[in-house]
Motif scaffolding. Structure first.
Motif, PDB file in Angstrom:
ATOM      1  N   TYR A 164       2.927   4.712  20.870  1.00 39.72           N
ATOM      2  CA  TYR A 164       1.951   3.789  20.297  1.00 39.72           C
ATOM      3  C   TYR A 164       2.223   3.637  18.801  1.00 39.72           C
ATOM      4  O   TYR A 164       2.743   4.550  18.155  1.00 39.72           O
ATOM      5  CB  TYR A 164       0.524   4.302  20.495  1.00 39.72           C
ATOM      6  N   SER A 165       1.826   2.495  18.252  1.00 37.16           N
ATOM      7  CA  SER A 165       1.999   2.244  16.827  1.00 37.16           C
ATOM      8  C   SER A 165       0.658   1.906  16.187  1.00 37.16           C
ATOM      9  O   SER A 165      -0.280   1.476  16.858  1.00 37.16           O
ATOM     10  CB  SER A 165       2.982   1.097  16.595  1.00 37.16           C
ATOM     11  N   PHE A 166       0.578   2.112  14.876  1.00 41.21           N
ATOM     12  CA  PHE A 166      -0.625   1.748  14.126  1.00 41.21           C
ATOM     13  C   PHE A 166      -0.246   1.585  12.665  1.00 41.21           C
ATOM     14  O   PHE A 166       0.867   1.933  12.256  1.00 41.21           O
ATOM     15  CB  PHE A 166      -1.727   2.804  14.289  1.00 41.21           C
ATOM     16  N   TYR A 167      -1.172   1.043  11.886  1.00 41.34           N
ATOM     17  CA  TYR A 167      -0.915   0.779  10.478  1.00 41.34           C
ATOM     18  C   TYR A 167      -2.049   1.372   9.656  1.00 41.34           C
ATOM     19  O   TYR A 167      -3.216   1.112   9.930  1.00 41.34           O
ATOM     20  CB  TYR A 167      -0.832  -0.739  10.232  1.00 41.34           C
ATOM     21  N   THR A 168      -1.690   2.168   8.661  1.00 42.04           N
ATOM     22  CA  THR A 168      -2.727   2.709   7.774  1.00 42.04           C
ATOM     23  C   THR A 168      -3.046   1.686   6.694  1.00 42.04           C
ATOM     24  O   THR A 168      -2.148   1.043   6.145  1.00 42.04           O
ATOM     25  CB  THR A 168      -2.267   4.026   7.125  1.00 42.04           C
ATOM     26  N   GLU A 169      -4.305   1.560   6.384  1.00 37.73           N
ATOM     27  CA  GLU A 169      -4.773   0.556   5.432  1.00 37.73           C
ATOM     28  C   GLU A 169      -4.426   0.953   4.003  1.00 37.73           C
ATOM     29  O   GLU A 169      -4.594   2.113   3.606  1.00 37.73           O
ATOM     30  CB  GLU A 169      -6.289   0.392   5.549  1.00 37.73           C
ATOM     31  N   GLY A 170      -3.932  -0.012   3.209  1.00 37.05           N
ATOM     32  CA  GLY A 170      -3.688   0.232   1.802  1.00 37.05           C
ATOM     33  C   GLY A 170      -4.925  -0.047   0.968  1.00 37.05           C
ATOM     34  O   GLY A 170      -5.964  -0.503   1.470  1.00 37.05           O
TER      35      GLY A 170
END
Length: 230
Positions: free
Chosen positions: A122-128
């Motif tokens: 699975y993939s995800f993106y951490t918020e900047g």
């Protein structure tokens, strides 16, 4: 007297043989079931960089105790691993960098050190912080399989890509050559996720990569993939 001794030796050999066979049967072991990932869900945009990972509990046919290995990487081939943890629960929190794409997977390991295969990735993106645009995720290979052999002078290159900013329009630059890394751009700013190539030479190894671009100026350079021709 000699008959009794002979009889005792025979019975002892039989009992030893049976006992040994029982030990072999008891020593058989099967791997735990493959964990199923729960959270964060695939392609999720995470607000916080403190990520709480969770997956379903695996089972073991022999009722052995189970631990889990959680891996987190910045690429979907797990060559750039940023965290590897072994835990006994089916959850774990990890602090990661902000404004990055990550990939994660889990496998189960029983008390005899026999492990399942890894789960799906699975993939995800951490918020900047105060970031108006996120870079696209790394493109993922569809066909041809990495390192596979194609039996034609024409080949279809196919990939998939996504962006946590779902409204962004994506386009792709495709590089293909017999050198690694590939330096020849064979297509520029295409909007489809496949490309037909009709100039493949036989008995060569080809390397290719995708550069994913969004319509806000962000771009992500993909990994190098390869295939052989015959």
């Amino acid at each position: 007297m000699m008959k009794n001794i002979f009889y005792s030796l025979i019975m002892g050999a039989v009992l030893f043989s049976c006992s040994k066979g029982g030990d072999d049967e008891e020593s058989q072991n099967t791997a735990p079931t493959i964990p199923v990932l729960v959270s964060p869900t695939n392609n999720k945009l995470c607000i916080d960089n403190v990520i709480s990972f969770q997956w379903n509990v695996s089972t073991d046919a022999e009722k052995n105790s189970i631990k889990y290995q959680l891996q987190v990487a910045t690429d979907n081939q797990f060559t750039q691993i940023v965290s590897t943890k072994e835990v006994t629960d089916n959850n774990q929190s990890v602090i990661l960098e902000k404004a990055k794409a990550y990939y994660w997977r889990v496998k189960a390991i029983d008390s005899d050190n026999l492990s399942s295969s890894y789960s799906l990735t699975y993939s995800f993106y951490t918020e900047g912080i105060a970031q108006s645009n996120h870079l696209p995720f790394l493109p993922q290979l569809v066909i041809p399989d990495y390192g596979s052999t194609v039996s034609s002078t024409a080949v279809v290159l196919k990939w998939s890509a996504s962006d946590s900013d779902t409204a962004d329009k994506l386009s792709y630059d495709i590089y293909l050559s017999t050198t690694n890394p590939p330096t020849t751009k064979i297509a520029n700013t295409v909007t489809e996720t496949s490309l037909n190539v009709n100039s493949i030479e036989i008995a060569k190894t080809y390397y290719w990569k995708i550069v994913v671009k969004d319509d806000k100026g962000g771009e992500t350079i993909g990994q190098v993939w390869s295939f052989k021709s015959n």
